[in-house]
Scaffold this motif. Structure first.
Motif, PDB file in Angstrom:
ATOM      1  N   LEU A 322       0.821  -1.211   0.000  1.00  0.00           N
ATOM      2  CA  LEU A 322       0.000   0.000   0.000  1.00  0.00           C
ATOM      3  C   LEU A 322       0.854   1.260   0.000  1.00  0.00           C
ATOM      4  O   LEU A 322       0.499   2.260  -0.625  1.00  0.00           O
ATOM      5  N   THR A 323       1.977   1.215   0.684  1.00  0.00           N
ATOM      6  CA  THR A 323       2.823   2.406   0.812  1.00  0.00           C
ATOM      7  C   THR A 323       4.042   2.367  -0.108  1.00  0.00           C
ATOM      8  O   THR A 323       4.869   3.286  -0.079  1.00  0.00           O
ATOM      9  N   GLY A 324       4.164   1.292  -0.905  1.00  0.00           N
ATOM     10  CA  GLY A 324       5.292   1.202  -1.841  1.00  0.00           C
ATOM     11  C   GLY A 324       6.623   0.957  -1.173  1.00  0.00           C
ATOM     12  O   GLY A 324       7.678   1.229  -1.768  1.00  0.00           O
ATOM     13  N   GLN A 325       6.628   0.400   0.027  1.00  0.00           N
ATOM     14  CA  GLN A 325       7.880   0.224   0.766  1.00  0.00           C
ATOM     15  C   GLN A 325       8.815  -0.811   0.145  1.00  0.00           C
ATOM     16  O   GLN A 325      10.004  -0.828   0.457  1.00  0.00           O
ATOM     17  N   TRP A 326       8.293  -1.656  -0.736  1.00  0.00           N
ATOM     18  CA  TRP A 326       9.167  -2.636  -1.382  1.00  0.00           C
ATOM     19  C   TRP A 326      10.212  -1.962  -2.282  1.00  0.00           C
ATOM     20  O   TRP A 326      11.237  -2.577  -2.602  1.00  0.00           O
ATOM     21  N   LEU A 327       9.974  -0.745  -2.688  1.00  0.00           N
ATOM     22  CA  LEU A 327      10.937  -0.039  -3.546  1.00  0.00           C
ATOM     23  C   LEU A 327      11.944   0.777  -2.744  1.00  0.00           C
ATOM     24  O   LEU A 327      12.825   1.417  -3.326  1.00  0.00           O
ATOM     25  N   VAL A 328      11.814   0.762  -1.425  1.00  0.00           N
ATOM     26  CA  VAL A 328      12.677   1.565  -0.564  1.00  0.00           C
ATOM     27  C   VAL A 328      13.626   0.635   0.189  1.00  0.00           C
ATOM     28  O   VAL A 328      13.179  -0.283   0.883  1.00  0.00           O
ATOM     29  N   LYS A 329      14.912   0.849   0.071  1.00  0.00           N
ATOM     30  CA  LYS A 329      15.863   0.017   0.794  1.00  0.00           C
ATOM     31  C   LYS A 329      15.626   0.141   2.292  1.00  0.00           C
ATOM     32  O   LYS A 329      15.630   1.240   2.843  1.00  0.00           O
ATOM     33  N   GLY A 330      15.410  -0.993   2.928  1.00  0.00           N
ATOM     34  CA  GLY A 330      15.093  -1.008   4.355  1.00  0.00           C
ATOM     35  C   GLY A 330      13.618  -1.160   4.621  1.00  0.00           C
ATOM     36  O   GLY A 330      13.210  -1.458   5.742  1.00  0.00           O
ATOM     37  N   GLY A 331      12.784  -0.957   3.587  1.00  0.00           N
ATOM     38  CA  GLY A 331      11.350  -1.139   3.736  1.00  0.00           C
ATOM     39  C   GLY A 331      10.943  -2.560   3.397  1.00  0.00           C
ATOM     40  O   GLY A 331      11.755  -3.411   3.048  1.00  0.00           O
ATOM     41  N   GLY A 332       9.644  -2.814   3.500  1.00  0.00           N
ATOM     42  CA  GLY A 332       9.141  -4.143   3.185  1.00  0.00           C
ATOM     43  C   GLY A 332       8.770  -4.911   4.425  1.00  0.00           C
ATOM     44  O   GLY A 332       8.431  -4.342   5.471  1.00  0.00           O
ATOM     45  N   VAL A 333       8.855  -6.235   4.329  1.00  0.00           N
ATOM     46  CA  VAL A 333       8.433  -7.093   5.430  1.00  0.00           C
ATOM     47  C   VAL A 333       9.284  -8.354   5.441  1.00  0.00           C
ATOM     48  O   VAL A 333       9.732  -8.832   4.397  1.00  0.00           O
ATOM     49  N   PHE A 334       9.525  -8.864   6.624  1.00  0.00           N
ATOM     50  CA  PHE A 334      10.210 -10.143   6.788  1.00  0.00           C
ATOM     51  C   PHE A 334       9.253 -11.142   7.417  1.00  0.00           C
ATOM     52  O   PHE A 334       8.626 -10.857   8.429  1.00  0.00           O
ATOM     53  N   LYS A 335       9.138 -12.298   6.791  1.00  0.00           N
ATOM     54  CA  LYS A 335       8.473 -13.448   7.408  1.00  0.00           C
ATOM     55  C   LYS A 335       9.438 -14.622   7.476  1.00  0.00           C
ATOM     56  O   LYS A 335       9.664 -15.212   8.511  1.00  0.00           O
ATOM     57  N   SER A 336      10.026 -14.975   6.330  1.00  0.00           N
ATOM     58  CA  SER A 336      11.074 -15.990   6.267  1.00  0.00           C
ATOM     59  C   SER A 336      11.892 -15.758   5.014  1.00  0.00           C
ATOM     60  O   SER A 336      11.329 -15.593   3.928  1.00  0.00           O
ATOM     61  N   ASN A 337      13.197 -15.751   5.156  1.00  0.00           N
ATOM     62  CA  ASN A 337      14.078 -15.591   4.006  1.00  0.00           C
ATOM     63  C   ASN A 337      14.683 -16.909   3.545  1.00  0.00           C
ATOM     64  O   ASN A 337      15.597 -16.927   2.717  1.00  0.00           O
ATOM     65  N   GLY A 338      14.159 -18.007   4.074  1.00  0.00           N
ATOM     66  CA  GLY A 338      14.652 -19.310   3.661  1.00  0.00           C
ATOM     67  C   GLY A 338      14.618 -19.555   2.168  1.00  0.00           C
ATOM     68  O   GLY A 338      15.537 -20.181   1.614  1.00  0.00           O
ATOM     69  N   PRO A 339      13.575 -19.088   1.439  1.00  0.00           N
ATOM     70  CA  PRO A 339      13.519 -19.364   0.000  1.00  0.00           C
ATOM     71  C   PRO A 339      14.705 -18.832  -0.802  1.00  0.00           C
ATOM     72  O   PRO A 339      15.009 -19.363  -1.871  1.00  0.00           O
ATOM     73  N   TYR A 340      15.377 -17.788  -0.316  1.00  0.00           N
ATOM     74  CA  TYR A 340      16.557 -17.312  -1.040  1.00  0.00           C
ATOM     75  C   TYR A 340      17.616 -18.407  -1.135  1.00  0.00           C
ATOM     76  O   TYR A 340      18.373 -18.473  -2.105  1.00  0.00           O
ATOM     77  N   ALA A 341      17.687 -19.238  -0.117  1.00  0.00           N
ATOM     78  CA  ALA A 341      18.715 -20.287  -0.070  1.00  0.00           C
ATOM     79  C   ALA A 341      18.139 -21.658  -0.400  1.00  0.00           C
ATOM     80  O   ALA A 341      18.685 -22.682   0.011  1.00  0.00           O
ATOM     81  N   LYS A 342      17.048 -21.695  -1.134  1.00  0.00           N
ATOM     82  CA  LYS A 342      16.408 -22.969  -1.463  1.00  0.00           C
ATOM     83  C   LYS A 342      17.357 -23.845  -2.271  1.00  0.00           C
ATOM     84  O   LYS A 342      17.841 -23.457  -3.333  1.00  0.00           O
ATOM     85  N   VAL A 343      17.623 -25.029  -1.746  1.00  0.00           N
ATOM     86  CA  VAL A 343      18.546 -25.952  -2.396  1.00  0.00           C
ATOM     87  C   VAL A 343      17.763 -26.949  -3.247  1.00  0.00           C
ATOM     88  O   VAL A 343      16.532 -26.919  -3.320  1.00  0.00           O
ATOM     89  N   ASN A 344      18.482 -27.849  -3.875  1.00  0.00           N
ATOM     90  CA  ASN A 344      17.878 -28.860  -4.743  1.00  0.00           C
ATOM     91  C   ASN A 344      17.333 -29.995  -3.877  1.00  0.00           C
ATOM     92  O   ASN A 344      18.019 -30.975  -3.609  1.00  0.00           O
ATOM     93  N   SER A 345      16.092 -29.832  -3.439  1.00  0.00           N
ATOM     94  CA  SER A 345      15.508 -30.811  -2.511  1.00  0.00           C
ATOM     95  C   SER A 345      15.285 -32.158  -3.185  1.00  0.00           C
ATOM     96  O   SER A 345      15.371 -33.205  -2.524  1.00  0.00           O
ATOM     97  N   ASP A 346      15.019 -32.184  -4.482  1.00  0.00           N
ATOM     98  CA  ASP A 346      14.844 -33.470  -5.168  1.00  0.00           C
ATOM     99  C   ASP A 346      16.130 -34.286  -5.142  1.00  0.00           C
ATOM    100  O   ASP A 346      16.104 -35.511  -4.944  1.00  0.00           O
ATOM    101  N   ALA A 347      17.258 -33.599  -5.326  1.00  0.00           N
ATOM    102  CA  ALA A 347      18.542 -34.302  -5.285  1.00  0.00           C
ATOM    103  C   ALA A 347      18.840 -34.812  -3.883  1.00  0.00           C
ATOM    104  O   ALA A 347      19.463 -35.868  -3.713  1.00  0.00           O
TER     105      ALA A 347
END
Length: 690
Positions: A322-347
């Motif tokens: 609503l406030t466009g905070q995703w475009l501002v460094k330091g804005g946004g929201v944190f819930k889990s950042n695990g997906p950034y490091a998602k590995v090859n789970s099938d392997a």
């Protein structure tokens, strides 16, 4: 020379706990024994600071009650009486029982039960998954922790990652919503405090003024499970006062016009009557959020443990759009950042080995019902990296299931936990410092390698070793069971469709111990959202298809009260019961370490003075907390850290000399609104003096 062979020195390690921080550690060895655990000052995020739990990790590794050899039950289930046997005897008995059960009832008669008691990827997502996939066992839905909230976040954002800590440091407003991060994400605190020195503000929203609430510039208490209503009230004010970013909404979102109309009904006055937050405070909070940039929201774990937990996280996650905070460094929201490091789970997990891809799936949150009611029944249970007799909901039902004489139970653990007391076979597990493993964080952006620093104590074995032995005994000769730890790690890191893993290799980890993800790729964050529309979905057609409200909506709890729905006069259970973590344990881990037990003193129940006076309860009285599921005996602490009508008991204790100490005897096995999440905090009780 390997780290194990070096008798003296200081060696790198990784904290294995289910905690966002995933700290870099240093292990100090003298004469081959770890004598001290400190933080690694070279780690870019954790920077040498560690919590008191990990500082006392040696007391857990060298605990006098650690299981050193395989054990076989010789007494009644639950008594904890065992005799020593050999690994050959243990593996032979397990394999023979499994083969017989598979022949008589099929492989789905066997159930693995695990979670993240050790966050090492090989320990919980590797050879164990291969073994049970190859067998064709019943599948376990692991929804006990963050499932509902993650699902809610994904309905809004698609991709699961959010603001990373390096960027959050730029924020001018921090809203910590439903999380006691002083105890559960301690390295976020220095980031916030550094920003506060330059004028940033910290707002904490929670049902309980915990250690984080005590630090806040402004603490906002509310009724449990009403967080979505508060977020909707903020949206009402943001639209009404013209504090939304119309250009951002038009370019990056879908459904903003529908949302604008929808939130008209969530007036500050209505939301105040639901949440217990005064209307003027709702307006003040929304204005503060709308007028401050960068503004960062940190979503804690607790608020998703409600009947409406998924919708609650989905709703809060809409605010930065609503406030466009995703475009501002330091804005946004944190819930889990695990997906950034998602590995090859099938392997790692090798689902291709499974002969029955459509095997039935059961919820770990309903273990009691699974063991007592599922048809065809579960006849064998294998528990590792978990202690469900303490941690699972509705532990009275879990205990009844574990007492079944026809249930063959194996527990792989470091201790005779409350769960292990019901086992037929107990296998000794290594500690993290005796293993090779790969660690990612669900908060910061560093991947880390752990190599063994001390040899396995006694006859303990890692999960990789244990499931290799069992696979051989079962006659599973697939190449998947021949791979080494290093080969498994290399396979896990080969994931071409994850640009954030670029540059993170086994070789780099061997050289440096921790390697940062390719965070430069975050510039493409808003262009890579994986919602059906590819945009932030304030209106979600996918949710409508799933039978959910397509717009963020406040849904009252099935079990519990808000400001509009207070308990009736004479209600059997007029209080809401919240059981968040305490400072010195992590779930039930460390609850058998004397030093940490002494710091927590014992199970306690915080009760508001109004509720205490009504029941004739004084500070320090022994009280019984009960509902239809069970009861719990604790000491009362009379304090005004929550709104009247809410009682709080922090920490999960093992069964002790004082009798029943299981908070989860009271909590429901009912599933949350999304992804089979747990509903620990949607619990009603009453309290009286014993």
């Amino acid at each position: 020379m390997s780290l194990i062979e070096q008798e003296n020195g200081i060696f790198p390690a990784v904290c294995p706990l289910d905690c966002p921080d995933t700290c870099g550690l240093l292990l100090h060895k003298e004469h081959g024994r770890i004598v001290k655990v400190t933080g690694n000052p070279e780690h870019p995020i954790t920077g040498g600071a560690i919590c008191n739990k990990v500082r006392n990790m040696t007391e857990r590794v060298y605990h006098p009650e650690r299981v050193l050899y395989p054990l076989k039950r010789i007494g009644a289930k639950g008594e904890g009486n065992f005799k020593r046997i050999s690994w050959e005897e243990a593996v032979t008995e397990i394999a023979s029982r499994y083969k017989r059960l598979i022949a008589e009832h099929g492989p789905e008669t066997i159930l693995p039960y695990s979670f993240y008691g050790n966050m090492g990827i090989l320990s919980v997502d590797g050879m164990d998954r291969r073994f049970f996939n190859r067998m064709g066992s019943t599948k376990l839905q692991q929804g006990i922790c963050n499932a509902a909230g993650n699902a809610g976040f994904k309905y809004t954002m698609g991709f699961g990652g959010g603001t990373i800590p390096e960027d959050a440091a730029e924020a001018e407003l921090f809203i910590v919503w439903g999380g006691n991060i002083v105890s559960t994400n301690m390295h976020m605190i220095p980031i916030i405090e550094k920003a506060r020195k330059r004028g940033a503000k910290l707002v904490v929203i929670d049902v309980h003024r915990n250690r984080t609430g005590d630090r806040a510039d402004w603490f906002i208490p509310l009724y449990p499970g009403t967080d979505a209503a508060l977020a909707l009230g903020m949206m009402h004010v943001l639209f009404d006062r013209g504090l939304v970013n119309e250009k951002f909404l038009a370019r990056y979102t879908v459904g903003h016009e529908e949302l604008r109309e929808h939130v008209r009904e969530y007036t500050p006055e209505l939301v105040a009557s639901i949440t217990g937050v005064p209307a003027e405070d709702i307006v003040k909070l929304a204005m503060m959020y709308g007028e401050t940039s960068p503004a960062y929201i940190h979503i804690g774990n607790g608020l998703q443990h409600h009947d409406n937990g998924g919708m609650t996280v989905r709703t809060i996650t809409c605010l930065p759009a609503l406030t466009g905070q995703w475009l501002v460094k330091g804005g946004g929201v944190f819930k889990s950042n695990g997906p950034y490091a998602k590995v090859n789970s099938d392997a790692l997990e090798r689902p291709d080995l499974r002969p029955n891809p459509d095997a039935r799936t059961v919820s770990m949150n309903q273990l009691g019902d699974v063991l007592l009611q599922l048809a065809p029944p579960i006849h064998a249970l294998f528990v590792y990296c978990a202690n469900p007799a303490v941690v699972a909901p509705d532990t009275g039902r879990v205990e009844q299931g574990l007492l079944r004489e026809d249930l063959f139970t194996v527990v792989h653990d470091l201790f005779i936990t409350d769960t292990a007391k019901y086992a037929d076979i107990v296998l000794p597990a290594t500690s993290t410092f005796e293993n090779t493993d790969l660690y990612t964080s669900y908060w910061h952006t560093y991947v880390q390698l752990q190599e063994p620093v001390i040899p396995a104590i006694g006859e303990s074995k890692s999960n990789v070793e244990t499931f290799k032995l069992l696979a051989k005994a079962m006659g599973f000769d697939d190449e998947a069971f021949q791979e080494t730890e290093s080969e498994m790690i290399q396979a896990a890191l080969r994931k071409e469709d994850n640009p954030y893993l670029k540059g993170v290799t086994y070789e780099a980890l061997k050289d440096h111990r921790f390697v940062q993800l390719n965070v430069k790729e975050r510039v493409h964050y808003l262009d890579r959202l994986t919602t059906p529309s590819g945009k932030i979905e304030l209106f979600s057609a996918k949710m409508a298809e799933a039978g959910q409200p397509p717009l963020p909506t406040y849904v009252p709890l099935h079990e519990g009260y808000d400001g509009l729905r207070r308990p009736d006069q004479g209600a059997a259970y007029p209080l809401m019961f919240i059981s968040p973590p305490n400072h010195s344990f992590l779930n039930s881990t460390f609850a058998n370490v004397p030093k940490l037990m002494s710091l927590e003193k014992g199970p306690a129940l915080q009760i508001h003075p109004d509720d205490a006076q009504l029941r004739g309860i004084n500070d320090g009285d022994e009280v019984i907390v009960w509902n239809d599921r069970g009861s719990y005996v604790v000491k009362a602490v009379v304090v005004d850290k929550m709104l009247p009508g809410t009682v709080v008991s922090q920490g999960l204790w093992w069964e002790g000399d004082q009798g029943r100490q299981r908070a989860n005897a009271l909590t429901p096995s009912r599933l949350a609104d999304m992804a089979g999440g747990a509903t620990f905090f949607s619990t009603v009780v009453d309290v009286k003096r014993t």
